[in-house]
Design an enzyme around this catalytic site. Structure first.
Site, PDB file in Angstrom:
ATOM      1  N   GLY A   3       0.815  -1.213   0.000  1.00 12.26           N
ATOM      2  CA  GLY A   3       0.000   0.000   0.000  1.00 12.26           C
ATOM      3  C   GLY A   3       0.846   1.259   0.000  1.00 12.26           C
ATOM      4  O   GLY A   3       1.889   1.358  -0.646  1.00 12.26           O
ATOM      5  N   SER A   4       0.414   2.248   0.777  1.00 12.82           N
ATOM      6  CA  SER A   4       0.944   3.603   0.662  1.00 12.82           C
ATOM      7  C   SER A   4       2.423   3.758   0.996  1.00 12.82           C
ATOM      8  O   SER A   4       3.026   4.779   0.664  1.00 12.82           O
ATOM      9  CB  SER A   4       0.132   4.544   1.557  1.00 12.82           C
ATOM     10  OG  SER A   4      -1.193   4.628   1.091  1.00 12.82           O
ATOM     11  N   THR A   5       3.035   2.778   1.656  1.00  7.79           N
ATOM     12  CA  THR A   5       4.467   2.884   1.930  1.00  7.79           C
ATOM     13  C   THR A   5       5.256   3.021   0.637  1.00  7.79           C
ATOM     14  O   THR A   5       6.310   3.661   0.606  1.00  7.79           O
ATOM     15  CB  THR A   5       4.947   1.651   2.716  1.00  7.79           C
ATOM     16  OG1 THR A   5       4.072   1.434   3.822  1.00  7.79           O
ATOM     17  CG2 THR A   5       6.349   1.844   3.228  1.00  7.79           C
ATOM     18  N   LYS A  38       4.605   4.780  -1.772  1.00  5.36           N
ATOM     19  CA  LYS A  38       4.634   6.172  -2.225  1.00  5.36           C
ATOM     20  C   LYS A  38       5.990   6.824  -1.948  1.00  5.36           C
ATOM     21  O   LYS A  38       6.396   7.749  -2.657  1.00  5.36           O
ATOM     22  CB  LYS A  38       3.510   6.966  -1.550  1.00  5.36           C
ATOM     23  CG  LYS A  38       2.119   6.559  -2.011  1.00  5.36           C
ATOM     24  CD  LYS A  38       1.019   7.162  -1.160  1.00  5.36           C
ATOM     25  CE  LYS A  38      -0.342   6.637  -1.583  1.00  5.36           C
ATOM     26  NZ  LYS A  38      -1.428   7.037  -0.677  1.00  5.36           N
ATOM     27  N   GLY A  97      -5.303   4.588   1.339  1.00  5.53           N
ATOM     28  CA  GLY A  97      -4.173   5.466   1.102  1.00  5.53           C
ATOM     29  C   GLY A  97      -3.454   5.933   2.329  1.00  5.53           C
ATOM     30  O   GLY A  97      -2.583   6.764   2.227  1.00  5.53           O
TER      31      GLY A  97
END
Length: 589
Positions: A291-293, A295, A588
């Site tokens: 997931g958002s890691t 990013k 997110g």
């Protein structure tokens, strides 16, 4: 005449007796020759089997210590119990006594005692107190041999990392398996002649090959940090009624693993009673969509490629359509103009996809590769799962709309820790490892490869971005008073496992990945919580656990708090607790 006939009859009888004796002698001689020359070796082997005993002399298995010399696995004295079935008077009574003293099945013992054999193992590596209790019963045909057994003083401490050994002394999982060749040594052999009752025959033939003891090993694990990680993780899993959880604590600069924790856990001293699911060292063996890691990787790639800087602004609509897919944020919002830093700080899915579009599939994959997310980490632990990251040629029209924010790929928590460490340590991809030293082979040089992932300048820039996540964004719960923390929250939907594409409704993995002190990291910590209830976001569920473990690490490692020019210690924002609701589509935070 009559006298001559009498002498003839007597002579005939003498001749008959003589011939009979000679015939008998010939038959006996022939039988002896047959027995000695033809069947002799078989009879000799049977005799040898009846009076000979071949016993294994166990080698002393090497001990396992933590980085400060605390014993994690040691070998203690024990007994092997064996039987000579033909000497057992009452197999049923003996089996009953064995079961009540040693444990196990009475039927199993009885079957062994009724075997047509001169030797049978009954139990190996029996604790001395149990063996002594059995010995006091003085059961006919039951004998004892010196042996050893493996003991784990910390019970469940680092249980999945250490693993355990089987009844034959071979490592079956964890470090015990990984370094079995070093730890096990080589067993010896004792062959001797024994008479009735197992008493050695004076002058009997014997052979003794002495065992070669195994080597001791020192791990990078820190028992105190490991205990704290396990305790906090267990509390977190219980607090959020989660399915499971994991923690990685690693030296950001060297890759030395200080702790690997998994819940549920087990006691390796009694591993046969545990649920095999508890044997999994989840940070190494379990993949999940991060997931958002991810990013953080996407933002680092955009900076490294000079496509954007932290202050570069992007116009972000409420949603973004990529192919047939519409990208949503975790929480609805209007159109905004956010910088790259704000995209990461607010964990914007739409913003991450915008950065991914700038990079394109080839560059996006290249940086996943640079950060080690397309390969195994190389950790010295058995069973590391390979990441699942599709190559650009296999991307669909919507892949660029989910891979930049961590969907559509799967990695392990340890592989993610390795990637985040590269931002903390100045851009180097390290090799995670648990072996620190071989004290019995001091000249052996242990090498753990490193390679550059991103430039030092990009790493420094990203550290500032990730610091804002904790001070201003979704990761406030990860703050550690007195220290600067950098990191990224993650709230990942779980892929379906029923063979249908898509994501399981209401199932998430909450995580926080970061390092501290942010400007000169000592440790990188990754916390994952699988299927929490009541809240799903990494900032709410996993970040507070990161904070507790991080604070303990700073105190335990003797790293002083940061002091500002005013002389006052830096203050971190208090953890915030908010009630989470499931995002409409895509996670997110």
């Amino acid at each position: 005449m009559r006298a001559d006939r009498g002498r003839g009859r007597r002579l005939g009888r003498y001749l008959f007796v003589l011939v009979s004796l000679l015939a008998g002698l010939v038959l006996v001689s022939a039988r002896l020759v047959y027995i000695q020359l033809v069947e002799g070796p078989a009879y000799a082997a049977m005799a040898k089997e009846q009076r000979s005993r071949e016993l294994e002399l166990p080698a002393q298995r090497g001990s396992i210590y933590d980085r400060e010399g605390k014993p994690l696995a040691v070998t203690t004295a024990a007994k092997t119990v064996y039987a000579v079935p033909r000497e057992v008077a009452d197999a049923q009574a003996a089996a009953r006594a064995l079961a009540s003293t040693l444990g196990g099945s009475e039927e199993t013992y009885r079957a062994k005692l009724e075997k047509k054999s001169n030797f049978v193992y009954l139990a190996r590596r029996v604790p001395l107190e149990r063996a002594q209790a059995l010995e006091q019963l003085k059961l006919a045909g039951i004998y004892f041999q010196d042996d050893t057994r493996r003991v784990y003083p910390g019970s469940s401490l680092a249980c999945q990392v250490l693993g355990f050994i089987g009844v034959d002394g071979n490592g079956l999982s964890g470090v015990e398996k990984q370094y079995d060749e070093l730890l096990a040594g080589k067993p010896g052999v004792l062959i001797c002649e024994k008479g009735i009752g197992g008493v050695p025959i004076p002058g009997g033939v014997s052979l003794r090959e002495e065992p070669i003891d195994g080597q001791n090993i020192v791990l990078t694990l820190d028992a105190d940090i490991q205990y704290q990680a396990q305790t906090v993780l267990a509390e977190t899993v219980k607090r959020w009624k989660a399915k499971s959880g994991s923690v990685v604590v690693m030296d950001a600069k060297t890759g030395a693993i200080l702790a690997l924790a998994s819940v549920p856990d087990f006691d390796p001293n009694r591993y046969s009673e545990a649920d095999p699911q508890a044997f999994r060292c989840r940070p190494v063996t379990d993949r999940y969509e991060p997931g958002s890691t991810v990013k953080a990787v996407t933002a680092a790639a955009a900076i490294e490629e000079r496509l954007a800087q932290p202050h570069t602004k992007f116009r972000l609509p409420p949603t973004l359509k990529i192919g047939t897919r519409t990208i949503h944020e975790a929480h609805p919002r209007g159109t905004v103009d956010w910088t790259l830093t704000q995209i990461v700080t607010n964990s914007s899915n739409v913003g991450a996809v915008k950065l991914g579009l700038l990079l394109g599939p080839e560059k996006m994959y290249e940086y996943l590769e640079r950060f080690g997310l397309t390969e195994r980490s190389g950790v010295d632990y058995p069973g590391e799962a390979a990441p699942s990251v599709p190559k650009p040629k296999d991307w669909s029209s919507t892949s660029i709309g989910n891979i930049p924010f961590g969907q559509g790929l799967a990695v392990t928590p340890l592989q993610l820790a390795r990637a985040i460490a590269a931002i903390g340590n100045g851009g180097y991809l390290v090799t995670p490892h648990v072996l620190q030293q071989l004290p019995d082979a001091p000249t052996t040089k242990l090498e753990w490869p490193t390679r550059r992932a991103i430039s030092e300048q990009t790493a420094a820039t990203m550290r500032e971005v990730l610091k804002d996540v904790v001070t201003e964004g979704t990761g406030k719960g990860a703050a550690v008073p007195g220290y600067t923390v950098a990191g990224k929250t993650g709230t990942a939907q779980k892929a379906r496992t029923d063979g249908v594409r898509g994501y399981a409704k209401g199932k998430y993995v909450a995580s926080f990945s970061g390092f501290l002190p942010a400007d000169d990291p000592a440790v990188v910590i990754v916390v994952t919580v699988d299927e929490p209830s009541g809240a799903i976001y990494g900032g709410t569920v996993a970040a507070p656990a990161f904070s507790k473990i991080g604070a303990f690490c700073m105190a335990h490692l003797g790293i002083p708090p940061r002091v500002e020019t005013t002389g006052e210690a830096t203050r971190s924002t208090e953890s915030s607790s908010t009630t989470s609701t499931a995002p409409s589509q895509g996670a997110g935070r």
